[in-house]
Design a protein around this motif. Sequence first.
Motif, mmCIF file in Angstrom:
data_model
loop_
_atom_site.group_PDB
_atom_site.id
_atom_site.type_symbol
_atom_site.label_atom_id
_atom_site.label_comp_id
_atom_site.label_asym_id
_atom_site.label_seq_id
_atom_site.Cartn_x
_atom_site.Cartn_y
_atom_site.Cartn_z
ATOM 1 N N UNK A 124 0.796 -1.220 0.000
ATOM 2 C CA UNK A 124 0.000 0.000 0.000
ATOM 3 C C UNK A 124 0.828 1.269 0.000
ATOM 4 N N UNK A 125 2.020 1.211 0.587
ATOM 5 C CA UNK A 125 2.920 2.373 0.547
ATOM 6 C C UNK A 125 3.522 2.552 -0.845
ATOM 7 N N UNK A 126 3.740 1.446 -1.543
ATOM 8 C CA UNK A 126 4.324 1.504 -2.889
ATOM 9 C C UNK A 126 3.288 1.819 -3.959
ATOM 10 N N UNK A 127 2.098 1.244 -3.823
ATOM 11 C CA UNK A 127 0.983 1.450 -4.744
ATOM 12 C C UNK A 127 -0.290 1.537 -3.902
ATOM 13 N N UNK A 128 -0.854 2.714 -3.854
ATOM 14 C CA UNK A 128 -2.018 2.943 -2.993
ATOM 15 C C UNK A 128 -3.186 2.050 -3.365
ATOM 16 N N UNK A 129 -3.897 1.595 -2.339
ATOM 17 C CA UNK A 129 -5.116 0.819 -2.518
ATOM 18 C C UNK A 129 -6.292 1.753 -2.722
ATOM 19 N N UNK A 130 -7.269 1.299 -3.458
ATOM 20 C CA UNK A 130 -8.602 1.885 -3.417
ATOM 21 C C UNK A 130 -9.256 1.159 -2.250
ATOM 22 N N UNK A 131 -9.527 1.836 -1.170
ATOM 23 C CA UNK A 131 -10.013 1.173 0.049
ATOM 24 C C UNK A 131 -11.315 0.412 -0.166
ATOM 25 N N UNK A 132 -12.056 0.757 -1.211
ATOM 26 C CA UNK A 132 -13.313 0.070 -1.492
ATOM 27 C C UNK A 132 -13.141 -1.074 -2.496
ATOM 28 N N UNK A 133 -11.909 -1.329 -2.932
ATOM 29 C CA UNK A 133 -11.714 -2.385 -3.926
ATOM 30 C C UNK A 133 -12.020 -3.754 -3.328
ATOM 31 N N UNK A 134 -12.645 -4.580 -4.131
ATOM 32 C CA UNK A 134 -12.984 -5.947 -3.727
ATOM 33 C C UNK A 134 -11.702 -6.777 -3.726
ATOM 34 N N UNK A 135 -11.530 -7.606 -2.690
ATOM 35 C CA UNK A 135 -10.345 -8.458 -2.582
ATOM 36 C C UNK A 135 -10.662 -9.835 -3.151
ATOM 37 N N UNK A 136 -9.725 -10.337 -3.907
ATOM 38 C CA UNK A 136 -9.784 -11.724 -4.379
ATOM 39 C C UNK A 136 -8.418 -12.347 -4.129
ATOM 40 N N UNK A 137 -8.430 -13.638 -3.885
ATOM 41 C CA UNK A 137 -7.182 -14.368 -3.711
ATOM 42 C C UNK A 137 -7.004 -15.288 -4.906
ATOM 43 N N UNK A 138 -5.850 -15.198 -5.534
ATOM 44 C CA UNK A 138 -5.531 -16.051 -6.673
ATOM 45 C C UNK A 138 -4.733 -17.239 -6.157
ATOM 46 N N UNK A 139 -5.236 -18.438 -6.444
ATOM 47 C CA UNK A 139 -4.612 -19.630 -5.890
ATOM 48 C C UNK A 139 -4.928 -20.836 -6.760
ATOM 49 N N UNK A 140 -4.015 -21.762 -6.774
ATOM 50 C CA UNK A 140 -4.234 -23.045 -7.420
ATOM 51 C C UNK A 140 -3.147 -24.013 -6.984
#
Length: 163
Positions: A87-103
Motif C-alpha cells: 500500500x505504501x508503494x501502490x495505494x489501494x482503493x479502500x473500497x476495492x474488492x479483494x480476491x485471492x488467486x490460488x491453485x
Amino acid sequence: MQIQELLSLLETHSGKELMFQYDTNKFVGKNYHITEVKHLQIDSVDCGARTDAWNETIIQLWEAPSEVNKTEGMSALKALGILKKVGRLRSYDSASEVRFEYGNEEFHTAQLFVNDYEIYGSELRLNLAIQKTDCKAKEPCGLPSEKTMVAETSCCTPDSGCC
C-alpha cells in the motif's frame, strides 16, 4: 470483502495464524507465500450494452515446494505487514474488492473471493469461494431470473440487442 475490511480484520487478529480454506475441508498449505498483489481497474461493457467500472485487489498465494512440511502458517501480523508495504508503494482503493488467486495440483488456478471468515482456535480462517459467472443484463435481454428459469430457455436472437 473490501481491502480496507481485510486490513482491519488482520489488524484485529494480528496474533492469529492466517489460513485459507478454498473448498470444503481443503486449505492452502501452511507453506504459502504472498507472491504478488495486483491492483486492477475494471472497465466493462455487459451484453446489454451497459458500462460499469470498479477496482479489485488480487492477492496471489503460492505454496513453496521446499517448505511442504511447514507446520505453522503465516501470521496475520506478517500478512498485514506485507499488504501495508504494498500500500505504501501502490495505494489501494479502500473500497476495492479483494480476491485471492490460488491453485495447486488438485485445484485449478482461480481468483476466489472471501465468502466469510472464522476464528478457529489460534487461526484466522478466510473461507474462499468461487464466484460463478452470471448475466448482468437479464432484464434488458429478456432472460428469466434464476427463480423463474425452466430446464430449457431460448437463446438471444441476433437482432435482440443482447449477447
